[in-house]
Design a protein around this motif. Structure first.
Motif, PDB file in Angstrom:
ATOM      1  N   MET B   1     -67.584 -30.959 -20.290  1.00 38.09           N
ATOM      2  CA  MET B   1     -68.273 -32.240 -20.469  1.00 38.09           C
ATOM      3  C   MET B   1     -67.279 -33.339 -20.792  1.00 38.09           C
ATOM      4  O   MET B   1     -66.404 -33.150 -21.637  1.00 38.09           O
ATOM      5  CB  MET B   1     -69.274 -32.128 -21.607  1.00 38.09           C
ATOM      6  N   GLU B   3     -67.897 -36.850 -21.516  1.00 35.20           N
ATOM      7  CA  GLU B   3     -68.116 -37.931 -22.461  1.00 35.20           C
ATOM      8  C   GLU B   3     -68.860 -37.484 -23.695  1.00 35.20           C
ATOM      9  O   GLU B   3     -69.601 -36.512 -23.689  1.00 35.20           O
ATOM     10  CB  GLU B   3     -68.972 -38.996 -21.782  1.00 35.20           C
ATOM     11  N   LYS B   4     -68.673 -38.255 -24.746  1.00 38.41           N
ATOM     12  CA  LYS B   4     -69.491 -38.041 -25.931  1.00 38.41           C
ATOM     13  C   LYS B   4     -69.829 -39.408 -26.501  1.00 38.41           C
ATOM     14  O   LYS B   4     -68.931 -40.221 -26.716  1.00 38.41           O
ATOM     15  CB  LYS B   4     -68.714 -37.209 -26.945  1.00 38.41           C
ATOM     16  N   VAL B  47     -77.636 -32.959 -24.824  1.00 36.37           N
ATOM     17  CA  VAL B  47     -76.825 -33.161 -23.637  1.00 36.37           C
ATOM     18  C   VAL B  47     -77.756 -33.580 -22.516  1.00 36.37           C
ATOM     19  O   VAL B  47     -78.786 -32.955 -22.285  1.00 36.37           O
ATOM     20  CB  VAL B  47     -76.092 -31.859 -23.250  1.00 36.37           C
ATOM     21  N   HIS B  48     -77.412 -34.673 -21.864  1.00 40.22           N
ATOM     22  CA  HIS B  48     -78.250 -35.163 -20.774  1.00 40.22           C
ATOM     23  C   HIS B  48     -77.324 -35.665 -19.676  1.00 40.22           C
ATOM     24  O   HIS B  48     -76.417 -36.443 -19.943  1.00 40.22           O
ATOM     25  CB  HIS B  48     -79.152 -36.289 -21.296  1.00 40.22           C
ATOM     26  N   SER B  49     -77.551 -35.230 -18.444  1.00 41.95           N
ATOM     27  CA  SER B  49     -76.694 -35.583 -17.298  1.00 41.95           C
ATOM     28  C   SER B  49     -75.220 -35.449 -17.642  1.00 41.95           C
ATOM     29  O   SER B  49     -74.440 -36.379 -17.418  1.00 41.95           O
ATOM     30  CB  SER B  49     -76.945 -37.019 -16.833  1.00 41.95           C
ATOM     31  N   ASP B  50     -74.869 -34.341 -18.259  1.00 42.63           N
ATOM     32  CA  ASP B  50     -73.468 -34.073 -18.586  1.00 42.63           C
ATOM     33  C   ASP B  50     -72.858 -34.987 -19.631  1.00 42.63           C
ATOM     34  O   ASP B  50     -71.645 -35.023 -19.794  1.00 42.63           O
ATOM     35  CB  ASP B  50     -72.593 -34.138 -17.326  1.00 42.63           C
ATOM     36  N   VAL B  51     -73.662 -35.757 -20.291  1.00 40.21           N
ATOM     37  CA  VAL B  51     -73.115 -36.582 -21.367  1.00 40.21           C
ATOM     38  C   VAL B  51     -73.614 -36.002 -22.685  1.00 40.21           C
ATOM     39  O   VAL B  51     -74.796 -35.710 -22.837  1.00 40.21           O
ATOM     40  CB  VAL B  51     -73.578 -38.044 -21.248  1.00 40.21           C
ATOM     41  N   GLU B  52     -72.668 -35.808 -23.602  1.00 36.67           N
ATOM     42  CA  GLU B  52     -73.058 -35.269 -24.888  1.00 36.67           C
ATOM     43  C   GLU B  52     -73.414 -36.428 -25.811  1.00 36.67           C
ATOM     44  O   GLU B  52     -72.623 -37.348 -25.989  1.00 36.67           O
ATOM     45  CB  GLU B  52     -71.899 -34.462 -25.471  1.00 36.67           C
TER      46      GLU B  52
END
Ligand SMILES: Nc1nc2c(ncn2[C@@H]2O[C@H](COP(=O)(O)OP(=O)(O)OP(=O)(O)O)[C@@H](O)[C@H]2O)c(=O)[nH]1
Ligand SMILES: [Mg+2]
Lengths: 87, 673
Positions: B1, B3-4, B47-52
């Protein structure tokens, strides 16, 4: 207060089911800012809904929501005196 | 992943922030229909659409000027910690006041997304909000949601991610009247030159200075450019600026709302109808008292059949295990220790569940705010606030969250007094002690006795508050400004979730600290006093004064002897400091409840304790040292060992005094002995 005009009153003196327009918030710094933040700005219409069973605090409706204040706080809010309704 | 991002959920109180937080993160944080449920920030992940996303649920606040501790928490997080995205949850049925905070968040320059919540209620009120127009006007994305069901959460998450990757800074800012703008610009120029202010957006900071925000002024005073700032502020009237800035913010909102939706305020809602009765001049107080009584009745009467079932189960379990295990000490540990001890506590699970179910109905319906409204007058007599009444009611469930709930009280002395007297409100953990003792000694009058104990707790809390207000914690009445939320029909689902969450805590406690406590008591009761020649866990020393526990009990017995308490009670009270249920658990162990034909109540009623002592014991348990968890929260919330110790000594002193009075007068006039 001497400078008060006859067509001004404080909010604590308004009877239930009567709606009035806010003129000014007087009173101490800390509570005044909060009262303004809650939407009691000049020009706002406030309706007195009812007094609590023991007489204090008082429930008001303004901007579509209900707020309760003690009479002591209501006394710091100057409003237009309501028009005299003939009995 | 890759981004955070950190996403903060902000907004006015009671708009559904926690509901949305729960829907996003799958947590089960406490939700209720009154302002001030959440008082500290809570974190969760998604986690949503690869964004943490690290999601932060904040306490509610009406503006970025904070008055109470919970609001300070929210404001500081937004201003100082600078989350990547701020989602302002907005109550769609109350746009005007909600958008006031929006104007301030936009001035602060945060990356904002608006969740237009309660969209189901907006619809049912027949109001139409034009989201697209609102979005265009504010230059902020607007997404409709229903927090309580999770509708629209997906869309909200998509929008959050889209917004976070957008590097542009936008969001409308409002213009104020000419003279305000001139001053603001003067201040901005000063602020921008001073690196001391680099952390804050200068426009927002200048406006706050002009509003006369105490906190911001305090910050400004620490800077080198303060003389220049003071120069600008000195030759204007801050009072009028404060009022005009608020006024113009509301003006802008009204202007927008006229184009965005058809507002029909001044409409008498169903909620107002309910209040005509519930807070009626004559009916208000009788209704309040009847509701309290009804909640109390349900907690006890409905529980009885379930309690009997649990009781039968443990009696059976005790017999079976004792007959199956041939090793003496092991059979004693399991039978007389664990089953008798933990079983005596678990019997009360139905009471606890019902108690929390009733409290949750009160919270979810919105009645709890009315209780504060009705009782404010009484509270003001003792120098407190209607708002202090809410923690007191919550205290019937558990004192720990009740003490946390005091964070909504603006005045620090009011808050301290409320913290110090909340432990006198009888919590769910004390209930088992009363049900046991009152049931054993007062038969059909048990209900009246227990109700009187609750009343005594309230009385002690109120009188103590008055006493403290008049002596060590003198102070002015703080202003009382409280929103009354609309009534909602409480859902069974939320009642059951609430009940289940608390039930789990009770079970965990029974399987954890209470189990440990009773095993400890059993061990000490089984170890012979050195030199007495007894055998470990043997029948002749178990639970007698020849055991180590007996020796400890004899040592402290003189302290409580004037109350008519013997060494067993002394020991139970000592262990009860850990958690009050342990009083019952250790009595179960000490009186041999598990292995006996009869349960603990039967043994006590058969003469193991006199009714008078039982009554004194209930009074003592009501008032003495609260449990460890409660002591911990008092220390944390007061930030002072001095006040924590004060509470402990004051409470225990009172407990001793009143139990003494009960026992001595009772035995003088020959009552209940
Ligand atoms: N009908 C309806 N009720 C909702 C919606 N969202 C939340 N609620 C209810 O509104 C009440 C307040 O919800 P909370 O999530 O506790 O609100 P909050 O903003 O966290 O409140 P505080 O922590 O006190 O600031 C609860 O009774 C919820 O069940 C919604 O979209 N529609
Ligand atoms: Mg919340």
């Amino acid at each position: 207060m001497d400078e008060r005009r006859p067509d001004e009153m404080t909010l604590d003196l308004i009877e239930p089911e009567i709606s009035v327009k806010v003129l000014k918030v007087i009173g101490q710094k800390s509570s005044r800012k909060r009262i303004l933040d809650m939407g009691l700005t000049p020009g706002t219409r406030v309706e007195v809904i009812r007094r609590a069973p023991l007489g204090d605090p008082v429930e008001f409706k303004l901007k579509g929501y209900n707020l309760s204040l003690r009479k002591k706080e209501a006394r710091t809010i100057l409003v237009e005196a309501p028009e005299q309704v003939p009995e | 992943m890759a981004e955070k991002i950190i996403v903060a959920l902000a907004g006015n109180p009671n708009v559904g922030k926690t509901s949305i937080f729960n829907a996003i993160t799958g947590s089960k944080q406490h939700v209720g229909n009154w302002p001030g449920v959440t008082v500290e920030k809570k974190m969760g992940k998604r986690v949503h659409s690869d964004v943490e996303m690290e999601v932060v649920d904040l306490p509610g606040t009406y503006s970025l000027t904070a008055y109470s501790l919970d609001e300070i928490v929210a404001r500081d997080f937004i201003i100082e910690e600078k989350p990547d995205i701020v989602v302002q949850v907005v109550d769609g049925t109350n746009l005007e006041r909600n958008l006031y905070l929006t104007t301030q968040l936009m001035e602060l320059g945060v990356k904002l997304v608006i969740a237009l919540n309660m969209s189901d209620l907006v619809l049912s009120k027949g109001v139409h909000i034009d989201e697209a127009k609102m979005q265009e006007y504010l230059e902020v994305p607007v997404v409709s949601t229903i927090g309580s069901t999770g509708n629209g959460i997906h869309g909200l998450l998509d929008t959050i991610i889209e917004r976070s990757s957008d590097k542009r800074v936008y969001g409308n800012t409002f213009d104020y009247e000419e003279d305000i703008e001139v001053r603001a610009e003067e201040l901005e120029m000063i602020l921008e030159k001073d690196p001391y202010f680099a952390h804050y957006p200068s426009r927002w900071f200048s406006l706050k200075l002009l509003e006369g925000d105490e906190n911001i002024l305090r910050k400004a005073r620490g800077s080198e450019s303060y003389p220049k700032i003071k120069n600008v502020l000195d030759n204007l009237d801050p009072d009028s600026f404060e009022s005009r800035i608020a006024d113009q913010r509301y003006g802008t909102i009204q202007f927008m709302l006229r184009q965005v939706c058809d507002i029909n305020t001044s409409h008498l809602s169903g909620s107002d109808m309910v209040d005509r009765v519930v807070t009626n001049k004559y009916l208000g107080i009788p209704i309040f008292l009847s509701l309290m009584w009804a909640a109390f009745e349900v907690t006890f009467t409905f529980a009885t059949p379930f309690m009997n079932m649990i009781d039968i189960f443990f009696a059976w379990l005790g017999e079976v295990t004792v007959s199956l295990i041939s090793t003496d000490w092991l059979s004693s540990l399991i039978g007389e220790g664990i089953i008798a001890g933990v079983g005596s506590v678990l019997i009360f699970l139905p009471n606890i569940l019902l108690l929390f179910f009733m409290l949750s109905i009160m919270e979810d319906s919105g009645y709890i705010s009315r209780a504060a409204f009705i009782m404010d007058r009484v509270m003001s007599r003792i120098g407190l606030h209607g708002k202090s009444f809410i923690p007191l009611i919550m205290g019937f469930g558990c004192n720990v969250p009740a003490i946390m709930a005091t964070r909504t009280i603006e005045d620090s002395r009011d808050r301290l007094i409320t913290i110090l007297v909340t432990p006198f409100i009888s919590c769910g953990a004390r209930l088992p002690v009363y049900v046991l003792l009152a049931g054993a000694f007062f038969g059909r009058d048990a209900g009246v006795v227990i109700f009187s104990l609750y009343a005594l707790g309230i009385l002690v809390a109120l009188l103590s508050a008055k006493l403290m207000r008049g002596t060590v914690l003198r102070g002015e009445d703080a202003p009382f400004i409280m929103e009354l939320p609309e009534y909602r029909i409480p859902t069974l689902r939320s009642g059951i979730i609430h009940m289940w969450e608390r039930g789990k805590i009770y079970l965990k406690k029974a399987g954890g600290i209470i189990l440990l406590g009773v095993v400890g008591v059993w061990l000490l009761a089984s170890i012979p006093v050195p030199g007495s020649g007894g055998q470990f866990a043997s029948g002749d020393i178990y639970g007698t004064t020849s055991s180590l526990l007996g020796a400890i009990g004899m040592l402290i017995e003189p302290l409580v002897a004037p109350l008519g308490f013997d060494w067993r009670i002394a020991v139970a009270l000592l262990f009860g400091v850990v958690a009050k249920e342990i009083v019952v658990g250790s009595m179960g162990v000490l009186y041999g409840a598990g292995t006996n034909e009869e349960n603990l109540a039967g043994i006590l009623a058969a003469g193991a304790m006199s009714p008078l002592v039982g009554l004194g014991l209930m009074v003592f348990v009501l008032l003495y040292v609260p449990c460890f968890a409660c002591i911990g929260v008092i220390k944390r919330e007061t930030g002072s060992w001095k006040w924590t110790l004060f509470q402990l000594f004051y409470g225990t002193g009172l407990a001793w005094g009143l139990a003494f009075l009960v026992y001595q007068t009772g035995s003088r006039i020959g009552l209940l002995s």
